[in-house]
Scaffold this motif. Structure first.
Motif, PDB file in Angstrom:
ATOM      1  N   LYS A 116      12.683  68.133   6.590  1.00 40.48           N
ATOM      2  CA  LYS A 116      13.461  69.383   6.614  1.00 40.48           C
ATOM      3  C   LYS A 116      14.305  69.470   7.874  1.00 40.48           C
ATOM      4  O   LYS A 116      15.472  69.843   7.817  1.00 40.48           O
ATOM      5  N   LEU A 117      13.725  69.120   9.008  1.00 49.76           N
ATOM      6  CA  LEU A 117      14.479  69.168  10.265  1.00 49.76           C
ATOM      7  C   LEU A 117      15.557  68.092  10.288  1.00 49.76           C
ATOM      8  O   LEU A 117      16.685  68.351  10.716  1.00 49.76           O
ATOM      9  N   LEU A 118      15.228  66.892   9.837  1.00 46.28           N
ATOM     10  CA  LEU A 118      16.219  65.813   9.825  1.00 46.28           C
ATOM     11  C   LEU A 118      17.393  66.168   8.911  1.00 46.28           C
ATOM     12  O   LEU A 118      18.559  65.963   9.281  1.00 46.28           O
ATOM     13  N   ALA A 119      17.114  66.728   7.748  1.00 47.54           N
ATOM     14  CA  ALA A 119      18.186  67.137   6.834  1.00 47.54           C
ATOM     15  C   ALA A 119      19.042  68.234   7.463  1.00 47.54           C
ATOM     16  O   ALA A 119      20.277  68.224   7.342  1.00 47.54           O
ATOM     17  N   ALA A 120      18.401  69.172   8.162  1.00 50.61           N
ATOM     18  CA  ALA A 120      19.148  70.259   8.806  1.00 50.61           C
ATOM     19  C   ALA A 120      20.005  69.722   9.953  1.00 50.61           C
ATOM     20  O   ALA A 120      21.135  70.175  10.156  1.00 50.61           O
ATOM     21  N   VAL A 121      19.487  68.756  10.698  1.00 47.45           N
ATOM     22  CA  VAL A 121      20.274  68.118  11.761  1.00 47.45           C
ATOM     23  C   VAL A 121      21.538  67.514  11.160  1.00 47.45           C
ATOM     24  O   VAL A 121      22.655  67.744  11.647  1.00 47.45           O
ATOM     25  N   ALA A 122      21.375  66.748  10.096  1.00 49.33           N
ATOM     26  CA  ALA A 122      22.530  66.105   9.453  1.00 49.33           C
ATOM     27  C   ALA A 122      23.507  67.155   8.928  1.00 49.33           C
ATOM     28  O   ALA A 122      24.725  67.007   9.080  1.00 49.33           O
ATOM     29  N   GLU A 123      22.997  68.199   8.344  1.00 49.24           N
ATOM     30  CA  GLU A 123      23.854  69.267   7.806  1.00 49.24           C
ATOM     31  C   GLU A 123      24.718  69.881   8.910  1.00 49.24           C
ATOM     32  O   GLU A 123      25.903  70.143   8.708  1.00 49.24           O
ATOM     33  N   HIS A 124      24.139  70.086  10.079  1.00 48.57           N
ATOM     34  CA  HIS A 124      24.900  70.686  11.186  1.00 48.57           C
ATOM     35  C   HIS A 124      25.818  69.692  11.879  1.00 48.57           C
ATOM     36  O   HIS A 124      26.854  70.082  12.404  1.00 48.57           O
ATOM     37  N   MET A 125      25.472  68.422  11.882  1.00 49.33           N
ATOM     38  CA  MET A 125      26.312  67.421  12.547  1.00 49.33           C
ATOM     39  C   MET A 125      27.499  67.000  11.694  1.00 49.33           C
ATOM     40  O   MET A 125      28.555  66.656  12.228  1.00 49.33           O
ATOM     41  N   VAL A 126      27.342  67.019  10.391  1.00 53.09           N
ATOM     42  CA  VAL A 126      28.352  66.454   9.492  1.00 53.09           C
ATOM     43  C   VAL A 126      29.727  67.107   9.674  1.00 53.09           C
ATOM     44  O   VAL A 126      30.749  66.425   9.623  1.00 53.09           O
ATOM     45  N   GLY A 127      29.760  68.388   9.935  1.00 49.48           N
ATOM     46  CA  GLY A 127      31.039  69.092  10.076  1.00 49.48           C
ATOM     47  C   GLY A 127      31.809  68.753  11.330  1.00 49.48           C
ATOM     48  O   GLY A 127      33.010  69.022  11.413  1.00 49.48           O
ATOM     49  N   SER A 128      31.140  68.150  12.309  1.00 52.93           N
ATOM     50  CA  SER A 128      31.825  67.835  13.565  1.00 52.93           C
ATOM     51  C   SER A 128      32.263  66.373  13.664  1.00 52.93           C
ATOM     52  O   SER A 128      32.902  65.995  14.631  1.00 52.93           O
ATOM     53  N   LEU A 129      31.915  65.560  12.664  1.00 51.16           N
ATOM     54  CA  LEU A 129      32.323  64.148  12.704  1.00 51.16           C
ATOM     55  C   LEU A 129      33.846  64.032  12.681  1.00 51.16           C
ATOM     56  O   LEU A 129      34.525  64.892  12.119  1.00 51.16           O
ATOM     57  N   PRO A 130      34.390  62.974  13.284  1.00 59.57           N
ATOM     58  CA  PRO A 130      35.849  62.816  13.276  1.00 59.57           C
ATOM     59  C   PRO A 130      36.368  62.646  11.845  1.00 59.57           C
ATOM     60  O   PRO A 130      35.632  62.218  10.955  1.00 59.57           O
ATOM     61  N   GLU A 131      37.619  62.993  11.657  1.00 55.17           N
ATOM     62  CA  GLU A 131      38.211  62.890  10.318  1.00 55.17           C
ATOM     63  C   GLU A 131      38.301  61.456   9.833  1.00 55.17           C
ATOM     64  O   GLU A 131      38.149  61.198   8.647  1.00 55.17           O
ATOM     65  N   ILE A 179      31.386  44.529  11.477  1.00 55.34           N
ATOM     66  CA  ILE A 179      31.887  45.480  12.464  1.00 55.34           C
ATOM     67  C   ILE A 179      33.272  45.140  12.987  1.00 55.34           C
ATOM     68  O   ILE A 179      33.955  46.019  13.510  1.00 55.34           O
ATOM     69  N   GLU A 180      33.710  43.911  12.825  1.00 54.25           N
ATOM     70  CA  GLU A 180      35.014  43.523  13.366  1.00 54.25           C
ATOM     71  C   GLU A 180      36.116  44.365  12.738  1.00 54.25           C
ATOM     72  O   GLU A 180      36.243  44.448  11.520  1.00 54.25           O
ATOM     73  N   GLY A 181      36.890  45.035  13.602  1.00 49.65           N
ATOM     74  CA  GLY A 181      37.991  45.880  13.149  1.00 49.65           C
ATOM     75  C   GLY A 181      37.560  47.225  12.585  1.00 49.65           C
ATOM     76  O   GLY A 181      38.404  48.023  12.184  1.00 49.65           O
ATOM     77  N   SER A 182      36.283  47.499  12.569  1.00 48.17           N
ATOM     78  CA  SER A 182      35.754  48.735  11.995  1.00 48.17           C
ATOM     79  C   SER A 182      35.709  49.851  13.041  1.00 48.17           C
ATOM     80  O   SER A 182      35.282  49.634  14.179  1.00 48.17           O
ATOM     81  N   ARG A 183      36.154  51.037  12.629  1.00 50.62           N
ATOM     82  CA  ARG A 183      36.084  52.224  13.504  1.00 50.62           C
ATOM     83  C   ARG A 183      34.682  52.811  13.355  1.00 50.62           C
ATOM     84  O   ARG A 183      34.329  53.356  12.312  1.00 50.62           O
ATOM     85  N   LEU A 184      33.893  52.686  14.420  1.00 54.04           N
ATOM     86  CA  LEU A 184      32.501  53.124  14.393  1.00 54.04           C
ATOM     87  C   LEU A 184      32.309  54.448  15.124  1.00 54.04           C
ATOM     88  O   LEU A 184      32.956  54.688  16.143  1.00 54.04           O
ATOM     89  N   VAL A 185      31.409  55.252  14.616  1.00 53.81           N
ATOM     90  CA  VAL A 185      30.961  56.468  15.292  1.00 53.81           C
ATOM     91  C   VAL A 185      29.517  56.213  15.709  1.00 53.81           C
ATOM     92  O   VAL A 185      28.656  55.965  14.861  1.00 53.81           O
ATOM     93  N   ILE A 186      29.265  56.225  17.004  1.00 50.55           N
ATOM     94  CA  ILE A 186      27.919  56.003  17.522  1.00 50.55           C
ATOM     95  C   ILE A 186      27.083  57.256  17.283  1.00 50.55           C
ATOM     96  O   ILE A 186      27.512  58.371  17.591  1.00 50.55           O
ATOM     97  N   ILE A 187      25.870  57.050  16.750  1.00 50.08           N
ATOM     98  CA  ILE A 187      24.934  58.139  16.511  1.00 50.08           C
ATOM     99  C   ILE A 187      23.679  57.861  17.330  1.00 50.08           C
ATOM    100  O   ILE A 187      23.070  56.804  17.212  1.00 50.08           O
ATOM    101  N   GLU A 188      23.305  58.831  18.158  1.00 49.91           N
ATOM    102  CA  GLU A 188      22.122  58.699  19.011  1.00 49.91           C
ATOM    103  C   GLU A 188      21.293  59.974  18.915  1.00 49.91           C
ATOM    104  O   GLU A 188      21.785  61.001  18.432  1.00 49.91           O
TER     105      GLU A 188
END
Length: 176
Positions: free
Chosen positions: A42-57, A105-114
């Motif tokens: 439940k907490l992990l799903a809620a974390v993802a729900e709140h983070m998803v809206g701030s990811l880059p376009e 990963i070569e040429g891939s635009r990555l978003v680091i998640i920590e």
């Protein structure tokens, strides 16, 4: 779940007191045991729900850092439909000898998640290795910014840093 409710739940679930050596070499009297909230669906799903809206376009893949960033990247991947990579602390010395598992990963635009950031050292190490292999890395997202030197160190390396919560913010949700 409201962000303030999530923050309070994360704090109450994962904040422990004692004496803890951090990766940065610092000693802390409190610690966020991220596995305690990451292991709660439940907490992990809620974390993802709140983070998803701030990811880059625009990005190609989410890159979860070993080990705590991996469940968060996976949860985000389920929410976004984006592919996720699992980034090792160091490349394997056998088999495929990869630093990142799950795709190219070569040429891939990555978003680091920590999960938790104090100094940003593990992130900077990973970014250096990923960039050396041709990845394009400009964004770092985490659940908790301990408000150490992490933001300054990451921004000095040209990375945009976006925490879901700061340590102060989490503490404010639990203030009497």
């Amino acid at each position: 779940m409201k962000k303030s409710e999530l923050g309070k739940a994360i704090y109450e679930t994962s904040n422990i007191k004692g004496e803890f050596a951090l990766r940065s070499g610092q000693v802390a009297t409190e610690y966020f045991d991220k596995y305690l909230f990451e292991a709660d669906p439940k907490l992990l799903a809620a974390v993802a729900e709140h983070m998803v809206g701030s990811l880059p376009e625009q990005y190609d893949q989410l890159a979860g850092l070993e080990m705590g960033g991996i469940p968060i990247a996976t949860a985000l991947s389920l929410k976004t439909g984006s592919k996720s990579l699992f980034v090792r602390k160091e490349a394997k010395e056998y088999g495929t000898c990869k630093i990142a598992e799950g795709g190219d990963i070569e040429g891939s635009r990555l978003v680091i998640i920590e999960d938790v950031v104090t100094s940003g050292g593990a992130i900077l190490d990973a970014v250096k290795e990923l960039r050396a292999r041709g990845a394009l890395v400009n964004h770092v997202y985490c659940v908790i910014d301990r408000e150490g030197s992490g933001r300054a160190n990451l921004e000095a390396a040209g990375l945009t840093f976006t925490p879901l919560f700061t340590k102060s913010e989490l503490e404010s949700y639990c203030a009497p």
